[in-house]
Scaffold this motif. Structure first.
Motif, short mmCIF file in Angstrom:
data_model
loop_
_atom_site.label_atom_id
_atom_site.label_comp_id
_atom_site.label_asym_id
_atom_site.label_seq_id
_atom_site.Cartn_x
_atom_site.Cartn_y
_atom_site.Cartn_z
N LEU A 70 0.99 -1.13 -0.02
CA LEU A 70 0.15 0.08 -0.09
C LEU A 70 1.02 1.27 -0.12
CD1 LEU A 70 -2.61 -1.03 2.72
CD2 LEU A 70 -2.73 -1.18 0.29
N ILE A 71 0.68 2.22 -0.80
CA ILE A 71 1.09 3.45 -0.91
C ILE A 71 0.54 4.33 0.49
CG2 ILE A 71 1.87 3.66 -3.17
CD1 ILE A 71 -0.42 5.47 -3.75
N PRO A 72 1.25 5.38 0.86
CA PRO A 72 0.65 5.84 2.28
C PRO A 72 -0.77 6.46 2.17
CG PRO A 72 2.88 6.63 1.98
CD PRO A 72 2.52 5.77 0.72
N LEU A 73 -1.20 6.96 0.69
CA LEU A 73 -2.65 7.39 0.70
C LEU A 73 -3.51 6.28 0.86
CD1 LEU A 73 -4.70 9.47 0.09
CD2 LEU A 73 -4.22 9.25 -2.33
N GLU A 74 -3.21 5.29 0.31
CA GLU A 74 -4.21 3.78 0.45
C GLU A 74 -4.22 3.46 1.77
OE1 GLU A 74 -3.15 2.18 -4.25
OE2 GLU A 74 -1.94 1.55 -2.37
N PHE A 75 -3.12 3.29 2.20
CA PHE A 75 -3.09 3.17 3.75
C PHE A 75 -4.12 3.93 4.60
CE2 PHE A 75 -1.59 2.61 8.05
CZ PHE A 75 -0.69 1.46 8.31
N ARG A 76 -3.81 5.44 4.31
CA ARG A 76 -4.88 6.35 5.19
C ARG A 76 -6.21 5.99 4.65
NH1 ARG A 76 -1.26 11.77 4.28
NH2 ARG A 76 0.39 11.13 5.94
N ILE A 77 -6.52 5.97 3.37
CA ILE A 77 -7.93 5.70 2.82
C ILE A 77 -8.74 4.47 3.93
CG2 ILE A 77 -9.34 4.75 1.08
CD1 ILE A 77 -7.80 6.65 -0.63
N LEU A 78 -7.67 3.42 3.76
CA LEU A 78 -8.39 2.10 4.35
C LEU A 78 -8.27 2.35 5.81
CD1 LEU A 78 -6.25 -0.69 2.90
CD2 LEU A 78 -8.56 -0.01 2.37
N GLU A 79 -7.48 2.98 6.71
CA GLU A 79 -7.58 3.30 8.13
C GLU A 79 -8.70 4.16 8.12
OE1 GLU A 79 -3.54 2.98 10.44
OE2 GLU A 79 -4.02 4.99 9.61
N CYS A 80 -8.96 5.34 7.50
CA CYS A 80 -10.09 6.30 7.84
C CYS A 80 -11.66 5.51 7.35
CB CYS A 80 -10.02 7.35 7.08
SG CYS A 80 -8.68 8.83 7.64
N GLY A 81 -11.31 4.92 6.38
CA GLY A 81 -12.52 4.30 5.86
C GLY A 81 -13.16 3.11 6.93
N LEU A 82 -12.01 2.33 7.57
CA LEU A 82 -12.63 1.59 8.48
C LEU A 82 -13.27 2.05 9.73
CD1 LEU A 82 -9.85 -1.17 8.35
CD2 LEU A 82 -12.44 -1.52 7.85
N GLU A 83 -12.62 3.25 10.16
CA GLU A 83 -13.25 3.98 11.14
C GLU A 83 -14.50 4.72 11.06
OE1 GLU A 83 -10.19 7.07 12.66
OE2 GLU A 83 -8.72 5.46 13.01
N MET A 84 -14.69 5.13 9.51
CA MET A 84 -16.01 5.78 9.29
C MET A 84 -17.07 4.91 8.85
SD MET A 84 -14.01 8.51 7.00
CE MET A 84 -15.62 9.03 5.93
N GLN A 85 -16.90 3.75 8.49
CA GLN A 85 -17.91 2.81 8.08
C GLN A 85 -18.87 2.24 9.03
OE1 GLN A 85 -16.18 0.38 5.07
NE2 GLN A 85 -16.07 -1.39 6.47
N THR A 86 -19.98 2.15 8.93
CA THR A 86 -20.58 1.15 10.19
C THR A 86 -21.13 -0.13 9.30
OG1 THR A 86 -22.70 2.32 9.69
CG2 THR A 86 -21.35 3.43 11.13
N PRO A 87 -22.16 -0.66 10.17
CA PRO A 87 -22.42 -2.19 9.53
C PRO A 87 -23.56 -1.91 8.29
CG PRO A 87 -22.30 -2.46 11.86
CD PRO A 87 -21.83 -0.97 11.54
N THR A 88 -24.23 -0.69 8.57
CA THR A 88 -25.06 -0.40 7.39
C THR A 88 -24.80 0.73 6.53
OG1 THR A 88 -26.10 0.96 9.14
CG2 THR A 88 -26.90 -1.14 8.91
N HIS A 89 -23.71 1.41 6.68
CA HIS A 89 -23.35 2.77 5.90
C HIS A 89 -21.96 2.74 5.61
CE1 HIS A 89 -27.21 4.20 7.62
NE2 HIS A 89 -27.38 4.78 6.56
N GLY A 90 -21.46 2.97 4.54
CA GLY A 90 -20.14 3.35 4.10
C GLY A 90 -19.92 4.80 3.97
N PHE A 91 -18.89 5.27 3.40
CA PHE A 91 -18.55 6.51 3.27
C PHE A 91 -18.45 7.02 1.72
CE2 PHE A 91 -14.84 3.39 3.55
CZ PHE A 91 -14.10 4.06 2.34
#
Length: 120
Positions: A9-30
């Motif tokens: 992963l490049i740093p931006l992809e790493f950040r996207i995955l980290e933030c995405g996992l924090e932001m998404q819920t079982p019923t909603h994405g980002f």
């Protein structure tokens, strides 16, 4: 510029995955703009990541299976008087790639913004 290892992963992809996992819920994405704001908050940057850069990364990650995406229902956007959003979710493959990257390196969230852009 050296080529990256397959699966790395490049740093931006790493950040996207980290933030995405924090932001998404079982019923909603980002969605992209919300993600850009979260990335700005995490990096303490004065400006948003260039949307062209972010959306290209999101498309690349979806193609690689790290994210899944779907357009929201047009009625929802119309009811709120705004354009439709493309919503994203981190896939199990994306979560695994992030866990592997975390084991190999510390979070690039602590890296200076210029390092994340590949500027020496």
């Amino acid at each position: 510029m050296p080529r990256r290892r397959p699966g790395a992963l490049i740093p931006l992809e790493f950040r996207i995955l980290e933030c995405g996992l924090e932001m998404q819920t079982p019923t909603h994405g980002f969605h992209g703009f919300l993600l850009a704001r979260a990335l700005q908050d995490v990096s303490d940057s004065a400006s948003l990541i260039g949307h062209g850069t972010l959306y290209k990364a999101l498309a690349r990650m979806a193609k690689a299976g790290l994210l899944e995406s779907a357009w929201e229902d047009p009625a929802s956007a119309e009811a709120e008087g705004r354009p439709r959003r493309k919503n994203y979710r981190v896939t199990p493959q994306g979560a695994t790639a992030l866990a592997r990257a975390r084991a190999e390196q510390p979070s690039p969230l602590a890296a200076p913004a210029h390092a994340a852009r590949g500027i020496a």
